[in-house]
Design a protein around this motif. Structure first.
Motif, short mmCIF file in Angstrom:
data_model
loop_
_atom_site.label_atom_id
_atom_site.label_comp_id
_atom_site.label_asym_id
_atom_site.label_seq_id
_atom_site.Cartn_x
_atom_site.Cartn_y
_atom_site.Cartn_z
N ILE A 9 0.84 -1.21 0.00
CA ILE A 9 0.00 0.00 0.00
C ILE A 9 0.87 1.25 0.00
O ILE A 9 0.59 2.24 -0.71
CB ILE A 9 -0.95 -0.02 1.21
CG1 ILE A 9 -1.95 -1.17 1.08
CG2 ILE A 9 -1.69 1.30 1.35
CD1 ILE A 9 -2.81 -1.39 2.31
N THR A 10 1.95 1.22 0.81
CA THR A 10 2.85 2.38 0.86
C THR A 10 3.48 2.65 -0.50
O THR A 10 3.53 3.80 -0.98
CB THR A 10 3.94 2.15 1.91
OG1 THR A 10 3.32 1.89 3.18
CG2 THR A 10 4.84 3.38 2.04
N LEU A 11 3.95 1.57 -1.14
CA LEU A 11 4.56 1.73 -2.47
C LEU A 11 3.54 2.24 -3.48
O LEU A 11 3.86 3.09 -4.33
CB LEU A 11 5.15 0.39 -2.93
CG LEU A 11 6.40 -0.08 -2.18
CD1 LEU A 11 6.80 -1.47 -2.65
CD2 LEU A 11 7.56 0.89 -2.38
N GLN A 12 2.31 1.74 -3.37
CA GLN A 12 1.27 2.20 -4.29
C GLN A 12 0.96 3.67 -4.08
O GLN A 12 0.82 4.44 -5.05
CB GLN A 12 0.00 1.36 -4.10
CG GLN A 12 -1.11 1.66 -5.11
CD GLN A 12 -2.30 0.74 -4.93
OE1 GLN A 12 -2.30 -0.09 -4.03
NE2 GLN A 12 -3.29 0.89 -5.78
N ASN A 13 0.88 4.09 -2.80
CA ASN A 13 0.63 5.50 -2.52
C ASN A 13 1.78 6.37 -3.01
O ASN A 13 1.57 7.46 -3.57
CB ASN A 13 0.43 5.71 -1.02
CG ASN A 13 -0.87 5.09 -0.52
OD1 ASN A 13 -1.81 4.93 -1.29
ND2 ASN A 13 -0.92 4.73 0.75
N MET A 14 3.02 5.88 -2.80
CA MET A 14 4.18 6.63 -3.28
C MET A 14 4.17 6.74 -4.80
O MET A 14 4.50 7.78 -5.38
CB MET A 14 5.46 5.96 -2.80
CG MET A 14 5.69 6.06 -1.30
SD MET A 14 7.17 5.16 -0.76
CE MET A 14 8.44 6.06 -1.62
N HIS A 15 3.77 5.64 -5.46
CA HIS A 15 3.70 5.66 -6.92
C HIS A 15 2.65 6.66 -7.40
O HIS A 15 2.90 7.45 -8.33
CB HIS A 15 3.37 4.26 -7.42
CG HIS A 15 3.31 4.14 -8.92
ND1 HIS A 15 4.41 4.30 -9.73
CD2 HIS A 15 2.26 3.92 -9.77
CE1 HIS A 15 4.06 4.16 -11.00
NE2 HIS A 15 2.75 3.94 -11.04
N GLN A 16 1.48 6.64 -6.75
CA GLN A 16 0.43 7.59 -7.13
C GLN A 16 0.88 9.03 -6.86
O GLN A 16 0.62 9.94 -7.66
CB GLN A 16 -0.85 7.28 -6.36
CG GLN A 16 -1.51 5.96 -6.78
CD GLN A 16 -2.75 5.66 -5.98
OE1 GLN A 16 -3.08 6.37 -5.01
NE2 GLN A 16 -3.45 4.60 -6.34
N GLU A 17 1.54 9.24 -5.71
CA GLU A 17 2.02 10.59 -5.41
C GLU A 17 3.07 11.04 -6.43
O GLU A 17 3.08 12.21 -6.85
CB GLU A 17 2.61 10.61 -4.00
CG GLU A 17 3.05 12.00 -3.54
CD GLU A 17 3.56 11.99 -2.11
OE1 GLU A 17 3.98 13.06 -1.63
OE2 GLU A 17 3.53 10.91 -1.49
N MET A 18 3.94 10.09 -6.84
CA MET A 18 4.94 10.43 -7.84
C MET A 18 4.28 10.79 -9.17
O MET A 18 4.67 11.76 -9.83
CB MET A 18 5.90 9.25 -8.02
CG MET A 18 7.05 9.54 -8.99
SD MET A 18 8.21 8.17 -9.10
CE MET A 18 7.15 6.92 -9.82
N ILE A 19 3.24 10.02 -9.54
CA ILE A 19 2.52 10.33 -10.77
C ILE A 19 1.86 11.71 -10.67
O ILE A 19 1.88 12.51 -11.61
CB ILE A 19 1.48 9.23 -11.06
CG1 ILE A 19 2.18 7.91 -11.40
CG2 ILE A 19 0.56 9.65 -12.20
CD1 ILE A 19 1.23 6.74 -11.57
N SER A 20 1.27 11.99 -9.49
CA SER A 20 0.64 13.30 -9.29
C SER A 20 1.65 14.43 -9.38
O SER A 20 1.41 15.46 -10.00
CB SER A 20 -0.06 13.32 -7.93
OG SER A 20 -0.62 14.59 -7.68
#
Length: 326
Positions: A145-156
């Motif tokens: 979940i943390t990696l997914q959130n980080m990935h989404q934040e990076m995309i944002s």
């Protein structure tokens, strides 16, 4: 040289009281040995005796409760009595199945050692292992979940960077356009200021009483008025016009003892021009005049013009400003 081995033996009591032994080989060795201790054999015999005693008791109970010869029947048992009788049986059944882990090791000198691991220890180990697995799975889920959130934040953040880059490029183009407009406006303002300066300078020049006070030819001589102020006296022919020598406002129209009438024009820059003639004034007090406006018309009775200039309320020689052409 002898090889050591480890065997896993599981001893379990069945419902009929018999004891069964299951052995699993933990490590393959050259010799396989399985032992059942004397305690296990005595426990098996005790279980068989207990089973026989229960069978005898159960058969007697059946005879007493349903004997057709006696013609009598035992009263029904209450729920509490039935429960009290069944609970020990359940407890016995519950405690019948027991297992333990037997580890047998043989050393090089031929000594055989047995290690018993009880069911409680095994259950605790299983619980600990289960908890460890749960913790590992939770940790993996959390990391995912943390990696997914980080990935989404990076995309944002990448999207924001792209948006800001586009806005920066747009602002750069807009800035270039504005600079071009500013340059054009600056040039326009400069030209306008130059034009206004030229106009202002022209107006200032036109306001200076430098012009010739007559529209035609005339004779001129230097003279003074009654108060000994410097003055130019012109003699013009019939039909010539007396005109203003610069732009200004008619300050006053008064009678003059020497010439008949006197017109004073304020040019707004500290200069005033004075026109003395016996003709009829053609302007009014407060009227704004341009350069060359007609003040009098020369006739047979008013051929003389007395012309004076004042600067900062002081009379000056008109010859210092007047422009004479021809």
């Amino acid at each position: 040289m002898k090889q050591s081995k480890v065997e896993e033996t599981k001893v379990e009591k069945t419902e009929n009281g018999q004891v069964t032994a299951q052995t699993e080989e933990v490590k393959e060795t050259s010799e396989v040995k399985t032992e059942i201790t004397a305690a296990d054999q005595s426990e098996q015999k005790a279980a068989e005796k207990t089973e026989k005693a229960e069978e005898v008791k159960n058969s007697e109970d059946v005879k007493q409760s349903g004997n057709p010869d006696t013609g009598t029947q035992e009263p029904e048992k209450t729920e509490k009595e039935t429960k009290a009788e069944t609970e020990p049986v359940r407890e016995r059944k519950r405690h019948k199945s027991k297992f333990f882990l037997l580890l047998v090791t043989e050393k090089e000198d031929g000594v055989i050692r047995q290690h018993h691991i009880g069911s409680t220890t095994i259950e605790l180990a299983g619980i600990v292992l289960f908890l460890v697995i749960v913790l590992v799975v939770c940790r993996l889920i959390y990391d995912s979940i943390t990696l997914q959130n980080m990935h989404q934040e990076m995309i944002s953040q990448i999207g924001q960077i792209n948006t800001l880059t586009d806005e920066n490029e747009s602002l750069t183009v807009e800035n270039a356009t504005l600079n071009s407009k500013i340059t054009v406006l600056s040039e326009t303002v400069s030209k306008k200021m130059a034009t206004e300066d030229a106009i202002s300078q022209e107006e200032s020049e036109n306001a200076m009483p430098k012009g010739f006070p007559l529209s035609g030819t005339a004779t001129m001589e230097e003279a003074t008025d009654s108060e000994e102020h410097p003055m130019l006296e012109f003699t013009a022919a019939d039909g010539v016009n007396i005109v203003s020598t610069g732009t200004g406002v008619v300050l006053s129209i008064d009678a003059d003892e020497q010439y008949g009438n006197k017109i004073v024009i304020d040019h707004g820059n500290g200069y005033q021009s004075i026109y003395r003639n016996n003709g009829t004034p053609l302007v009014k007090t407060g009227e704004t005049l341009g350069k060359g406006y007609i003040l009098f018309t020369v006739g047979e009775d008013n051929t003389k013009l007395g012309y004076e200039i004042m600067q900062n309320e002081e009379y000056i020689d008109p010859m210092t400003l007047i422009e004479i052409n021809g």
